[in-house]
Design a protein around this motif. Structure first.
Motif, PDB file in Angstrom:
ATOM      1  N   LEU A   1      31.652  11.129  77.069  1.00 42.93           N
ATOM      2  CA  LEU A   1      30.972  10.321  78.072  1.00 42.93           C
ATOM      3  C   LEU A   1      31.374   8.879  77.798  1.00 42.93           C
ATOM      4  O   LEU A   1      31.231   8.401  76.672  1.00 42.93           O
ATOM      5  CB  LEU A   1      29.461  10.495  77.956  1.00 42.93           C
ATOM      6  CG  LEU A   1      28.529   9.875  79.003  1.00 42.93           C
ATOM      7  CD1 LEU A   1      27.136  10.485  78.867  1.00 42.93           C
ATOM      8  CD2 LEU A   1      28.397   8.356  78.864  1.00 42.93           C
TER       9      LEU A   1
ATOM     10  N   ILE B   1      26.800  13.932  85.907  1.00 42.85           N
ATOM     11  CA  ILE B   1      26.212  12.796  85.200  1.00 42.85           C
ATOM     12  C   ILE B   1      25.290  12.020  86.130  1.00 42.85           C
ATOM     13  O   ILE B   1      25.540  11.915  87.336  1.00 42.85           O
ATOM     14  CB  ILE B   1      27.312  11.882  84.627  1.00 42.85           C
ATOM     15  CG1 ILE B   1      26.715  10.758  83.770  1.00 42.85           C
ATOM     16  CG2 ILE B   1      28.211  11.342  85.728  1.00 42.85           C
ATOM     17  CD1 ILE B   1      27.751  10.012  82.945  1.00 42.85           C
TER      18      ILE B   1
ATOM     19  N   TRP C   1      23.484  14.250  81.434  1.00 40.45           N
ATOM     20  CA  TRP C   1      24.680  14.968  81.853  1.00 40.45           C
ATOM     21  C   TRP C   1      24.500  16.470  81.646  1.00 40.45           C
ATOM     22  O   TRP C   1      23.689  16.912  80.846  1.00 40.45           O
ATOM     23  CB  TRP C   1      25.923  14.472  81.121  1.00 40.45           C
ATOM     24  CG  TRP C   1      26.036  14.886  79.681  1.00 40.45           C
ATOM     25  CD1 TRP C   1      26.707  15.974  79.174  1.00 40.45           C
ATOM     26  CD2 TRP C   1      25.479  14.211  78.542  1.00 40.45           C
ATOM     27  NE1 TRP C   1      26.593  16.018  77.805  1.00 40.45           N
ATOM     28  CE2 TRP C   1      25.854  14.943  77.397  1.00 40.45           C
ATOM     29  CE3 TRP C   1      24.701  13.048  78.390  1.00 40.45           C
ATOM     30  CZ2 TRP C   1      25.464  14.552  76.114  1.00 40.45           C
ATOM     31  CZ3 TRP C   1      24.315  12.684  77.111  1.00 40.45           C
ATOM     32  CH2 TRP C   1      24.697  13.432  75.997  1.00 40.45           C
TER      33      TRP C   1
END
Length: 297
Positions: A19, A42, A53
């Motif tokens: 991420l 997300i 997420w």
């Protein structure tokens, strides 16, 4: 990251599952979390300072999950544990209800829960069991919500490049006395699409946006269409094409921008009408979900 700064938060499904965030021009890439299990959807709750997420897990197994971290990557926690949702895909944070909505692909359903993972609900179910799971027309992927009108939108992608994809709509809540398998309020907005994936809804213009992974010329595109236009529905408008398996989609209605990711590792920016397209990141791995937000002052 300074107060009030625009940021894009995105997911990389390859490279161990990451991420990361960047500026809207693609600069200042910052990795926030690693070790995600094929992350796909997300969402950001700016008010609470949280990033959520979905982890697809192993698509053939019932082991998907949803996680959350603070904006700086701290306090990582599992919100929806493995086994509650099969293969969670696009994730939507609904700020008014303070709920999470997501499509569950191999689970063949659209689901929601409270932000702490409680009150998990199935809103729509398109199939049950292994035989139905082999039918990819039952796979729910993208999800969007229109709270003002009380509508839930989702995609059913269909087999690869088969032209059997659909975008569906129902009420946000299950009609009284009905089951998730046979809702009377489900309607098909668009059908015969190549392979629709992620969805976004612009309430100001009553416009639905989506990515499509299918074959050109209508596939590997980003598209939009008004949901209730005067005189009846019109064919979708292609905004971007030549994507390398388009997946993620984020809107910035105030700034009049759209952002798109693809499995080829690029992030694209363009106007809401597709004007002035730019490739702001390249070769970033297999990119999936993306979201645009403005950090709190």
């Amino acid at each position: 990251m300074t107060a009030g700064q625009e940021r894009l938060f995105a997911l990389e499904a390859s490279g161990g599952g990451r991420l990361f965030s960047v500026n809207p021009d693609g600069s200042d890439k910052t990795v926030i979390v690693t070790g995600c299990r094929i992350p796909d959807g997300i969402a950001v709750d700016v008010e609470a300072g949280h990033i959520y997420w979905t982890n697809m897990g192993v698509p053939s197994e019932n082991d998907g999950s949803i996680e959350r971290v603070d904006l700086d990557g701290g306090n990582r926690t599992t919100v929806v544990p493995s086994g509650v949702t099969y293969t969670p895909k696009q994730l939507h944070f609904e700020a008014t209800q303070r709920k999470l909505y997501w499509g569950d692909r191999e689970g063949m359903r659209v689901m929601r829960c409270d932000l702490d993972g409680t009150n998990v609900e199935t809103l729509v179910r398109t199939g049950q069991g292994e035989q139905d799971r082999r039918d990819e027309t039952t796979w729910c992927v993208g999800v969007a919500v229109d709270v003002a009108a009380g509508h839930l939108y989702w995609t059913q992608k269909g087999p690869s490049d088969a032209g059997l994809g659909k975008i569906m709509r129902s009420g946000l809540d299950l009609p009284s006395g009905e089951s998730v398998d046979e809702r009377s309020d489900v309607e098909v907005l668009f059908d015969d699409l190549p392979e629709p994936i992620d969805l976004e809804f612009d309430p100001g213009h009553r416009m639905l946006y989506w990515t499509d992974r299918g074959d050109p010329p209508r596939g590997n595109t980003a598209n939009r269409a008004p949901v209730d236009p005067p005189g009846g529905r019109r064919p979708p408008e292609i905004l971007l094409n030549h994507l390398m398996e388009g997946i993620g989609l984020a809107l910035d209605p105030e700034g009049e921008h759209i952002y798109v990711t693809d499995l080829g590792g690029s992030v694209y920016a363009a106007g809401l009408d597709g004007a002035d397209p730019k490739e702001i990141l390249v070769a970033q791995g297999n990119l999936t979900g993306i979201v645009h937000t403005v950090l709190p002052a």
